[in-house]
Design a protein around this motif. Structure first.
Motif, PDB file in Angstrom:
ATOM      1  N   UNK A 102       0.814  -1.212   0.000  1.00 28.85           N
ATOM      2  CA  UNK A 102       0.000   0.000   0.000  1.00 28.85           C
ATOM      3  C   UNK A 102       0.850   1.265   0.000  1.00 28.85           C
ATOM      4  N   UNK A 103       2.057   1.164   0.534  1.00 30.06           N
ATOM      5  CA  UNK A 103       2.938   2.334   0.581  1.00 30.06           C
ATOM      6  C   UNK A 103       3.724   2.528  -0.712  1.00 30.06           C
ATOM      7  N   UNK A 104       3.493   1.640  -1.696  1.00 23.96           N
ATOM      8  CA  UNK A 104       4.172   1.771  -2.975  1.00 23.96           C
ATOM      9  C   UNK A 104       5.484   1.022  -3.071  1.00 23.96           C
ATOM     10  N   UNK A 105       5.829   0.268  -2.036  1.00 21.88           N
ATOM     11  CA  UNK A 105       7.046  -0.526  -2.049  1.00 21.88           C
ATOM     12  C   UNK A 105       6.795  -1.855  -2.753  1.00 21.88           C
ATOM     13  N   UNK A 106       7.833  -2.383  -3.357  1.00 18.12           N
ATOM     14  CA  UNK A 106       7.763  -3.691  -3.990  1.00 18.12           C
ATOM     15  C   UNK A 106       7.450  -4.742  -2.929  1.00 18.12           C
ATOM     16  N   UNK A 107       6.427  -5.546  -3.180  1.00 16.55           N
ATOM     17  CA  UNK A 107       6.040  -6.573  -2.210  1.00 16.55           C
ATOM     18  C   UNK A 107       6.483  -7.953  -2.677  1.00 16.55           C
ATOM     19  N   UNK A 108       6.130  -8.333  -3.898  1.00 17.31           N
ATOM     20  CA  UNK A 108       6.549  -9.623  -4.453  1.00 17.31           C
ATOM     21  C   UNK A 108       6.880  -9.452  -5.928  1.00 17.31           C
ATOM     22  N   UNK A 109       7.735 -10.339  -6.420  1.00 12.52           N
ATOM     23  CA  UNK A 109       8.104 -10.291  -7.823  1.00 12.52           C
ATOM     24  C   UNK A 109       8.377 -11.702  -8.326  1.00 12.52           C
ATOM     25  N   UNK A 110       8.363 -11.863  -9.629  1.00 15.22           N
ATOM     26  CA  UNK A 110       8.626 -13.132 -10.294  1.00 15.22           C
ATOM     27  C   UNK A 110       9.684 -12.930 -11.354  1.00 15.22           C
ATOM     28  N   UNK A 111      10.326 -14.030 -11.727  1.00 20.90           N
ATOM     29  CA  UNK A 111      11.228 -14.001 -12.876  1.00 20.90           C
ATOM     30  C   UNK A 111      10.407 -14.141 -14.139  1.00 20.90           C
ATOM     31  N   UNK A 112      10.902 -13.581 -15.210  1.00 22.56           N
ATOM     32  CA  UNK A 112      10.317 -13.833 -16.530  1.00 22.56           C
ATOM     33  C   UNK A 112      10.461 -15.322 -16.818  1.00 22.56           C
ATOM     34  N   UNK A 113       9.518 -15.923 -17.534  1.00 20.93           N
ATOM     35  CA  UNK A 113       9.534 -17.371 -17.787  1.00 20.93           C
ATOM     36  C   UNK A 113      10.849 -17.860 -18.388  1.00 20.93           C
ATOM     37  N   UNK A 114      11.379 -17.119 -19.360  1.00 22.89           N
ATOM     38  CA  UNK A 114      12.629 -17.540 -19.990  1.00 22.89           C
ATOM     39  C   UNK A 114      13.800 -17.481 -19.016  1.00 22.89           C
ATOM     40  N   UNK A 115      13.816 -16.440 -18.197  1.00 26.92           N
ATOM     41  CA  UNK A 115      14.870 -16.316 -17.184  1.00 26.92           C
ATOM     42  C   UNK A 115      14.717 -17.411 -16.142  1.00 26.92           C
ATOM     43  N   UNK A 116      13.474 -17.693 -15.754  1.00 28.03           N
ATOM     44  CA  UNK A 116      13.217 -18.757 -14.789  1.00 28.03           C
ATOM     45  C   UNK A 116      13.747 -20.095 -15.295  1.00 28.03           C
ATOM     46  N   UNK A 117      13.485 -20.402 -16.557  1.00 27.55           N
ATOM     47  CA  UNK A 117      13.977 -21.653 -17.128  1.00 27.55           C
ATOM     48  C   UNK A 117      15.501 -21.718 -17.104  1.00 27.55           C
ATOM     49  N   UNK A 118      16.145 -20.608 -17.419  1.00 24.70           N
ATOM     50  CA  UNK A 118      17.601 -20.547 -17.373  1.00 24.70           C
ATOM     51  C   UNK A 118      18.115 -20.746 -15.939  1.00 24.70           C
ATOM     52  N   UNK A 119      17.475 -20.085 -14.987  1.00 25.25           N
ATOM     53  CA  UNK A 119      17.873 -20.205 -13.584  1.00 25.25           C
ATOM     54  C   UNK A 119      17.704 -21.632 -13.090  1.00 25.25           C
ATOM     55  N   UNK A 120      16.568 -22.250 -13.400  1.00 24.91           N
ATOM     56  CA  UNK A 120      16.307 -23.624 -12.951  1.00 24.91           C
ATOM     57  C   UNK A 120      17.327 -24.576 -13.553  1.00 24.91           C
ATOM     58  N   UNK A 121      17.597 -24.435 -14.840  1.00 23.28           N
ATOM     59  CA  UNK A 121      18.566 -25.307 -15.497  1.00 23.28           C
ATOM     60  C   UNK A 121      19.955 -25.176 -14.859  1.00 23.28           C
ATOM     61  N   UNK A 122      20.360 -23.938 -14.635  1.00 25.29           N
ATOM     62  CA  UNK A 122      21.678 -23.693 -14.035  1.00 25.29           C
ATOM     63  C   UNK A 122      21.736 -24.197 -12.584  1.00 25.29           C
ATOM     64  N   UNK A 123      20.677 -23.971 -11.832  1.00 26.35           N
ATOM     65  CA  UNK A 123      20.632 -24.417 -10.436  1.00 26.35           C
ATOM     66  C   UNK A 123      20.675 -25.939 -10.344  1.00 26.35           C
ATOM     67  N   UNK A 124      20.024 -26.619 -11.273  1.00 20.89           N
ATOM     68  CA  UNK A 124      20.071 -28.082 -11.284  1.00 20.89           C
ATOM     69  C   UNK A 124      21.474 -28.572 -11.635  1.00 20.89           C
ATOM     70  N   UNK A 125      22.125 -27.908 -12.582  1.00 22.34           N
ATOM     71  CA  UNK A 125      23.501 -28.279 -12.933  1.00 22.34           C
ATOM     72  C   UNK A 125      24.428 -28.138 -11.731  1.00 22.34           C
ATOM     73  N   UNK A 126      24.194 -27.109 -10.923  1.00 23.66           N
ATOM     74  CA  UNK A 126      25.024 -26.843  -9.745  1.00 23.66           C
ATOM     75  C   UNK A 126      24.567 -27.664  -8.532  1.00 23.66           C
ATOM     76  N   UNK A 127      23.531 -28.474  -8.721  1.00 24.86           N
ATOM     77  CA  UNK A 127      22.932 -29.269  -7.633  1.00 24.86           C
ATOM     78  C   UNK A 127      22.505 -28.384  -6.471  1.00 24.86           C
ATOM     79  N   UNK A 128      22.002 -27.194  -6.806  1.00 23.95           N
ATOM     80  CA  UNK A 128      21.510 -26.245  -5.817  1.00 23.95           C
ATOM     81  C   UNK A 128      20.007 -26.375  -5.657  1.00 23.95           C
ATOM     82  N   UNK A 129      19.350 -26.958  -6.644  1.00 24.01           N
ATOM     83  CA  UNK A 129      17.905 -27.025  -6.683  1.00 24.01           C
ATOM     84  C   UNK A 129      17.489 -28.375  -7.219  1.00 24.01           C
TER      85      UNK A 129
END
Length: 148
Positions: A102-129
């Motif tokens: 309500x005060x205009x501050x960022x509350x929640x955000x998401x990654x763009x789908x393409x960026x999310x796919x890249x992040x998930x792929x990289x995180x799995x390669x690193x065995x982080x996710x």
């Protein structure tokens, strides 16, 4: 030792840490209980819990600083710099705002789908996710790295 996945890893480094009965300790992390028990079945195993939202944000910040993504800019705090970086990612449409407070501050955000796919792929390669639910859904379930 961090992120040990196999029992033979302990066998390979054990001789480098002779037991001189001087009170020294070795701490190592793993996602696998059998690996933790193999190293020392008499020692305590600490099971990690999921982080709260506040703890997650704090970790996202020790990591940005630790990895060198954030550089102290006098007189700004690292939190202020992190906020500016996040806003820059939003301006570049790599991060999408989902909800504002309500005060205009960022509350929640998401990654763009393409960026999310890249992040998930990289995180799995690193065995982080590890994706627990392989079904295609709008909100797949994740198990973030738990260490023992």
């Amino acid at each position: 030792m961090d992120d040990v996945w196999e029992t033979n890893a302990w066998d390979e480094v054990r001789r480098l840490f002779p037991d001189k009965n001087n009170g020294s300790r070795i701490i190592w992390t793993t996602q696998l209980s059998n690996v933790a028990i193999y190293a020392d079945s008499s020692g305590p195993i600490h099971h990690m819990n999921f982080l709260s939202l506040e703890q997650s944000l704090k970790l996202l910040n020790q990591l940005w600083v630790a990895e060198g993504f954030l550089k102290p800019i006098t007189p700004k705090s690292l939190e202020e710099v992190a906020k500016e970086y996040l806003e820059d990612l939003i301006d570049r449409n790599l991060i999408m705002v989902r909800d504002w407070s309500y005060s205009g501050e960022l509350k929640t955000c998401n990654n763009h789908d393409l960026i999310r796919d890249l992040i998930v792929r990289r995180a799995q390669e690193e065995k982080f996710l590890h994706i627990m639910n392989q079904k295609k859904s709008a909100l797949p379930k994740y198990s973030w790295k738990n260490t023992v």
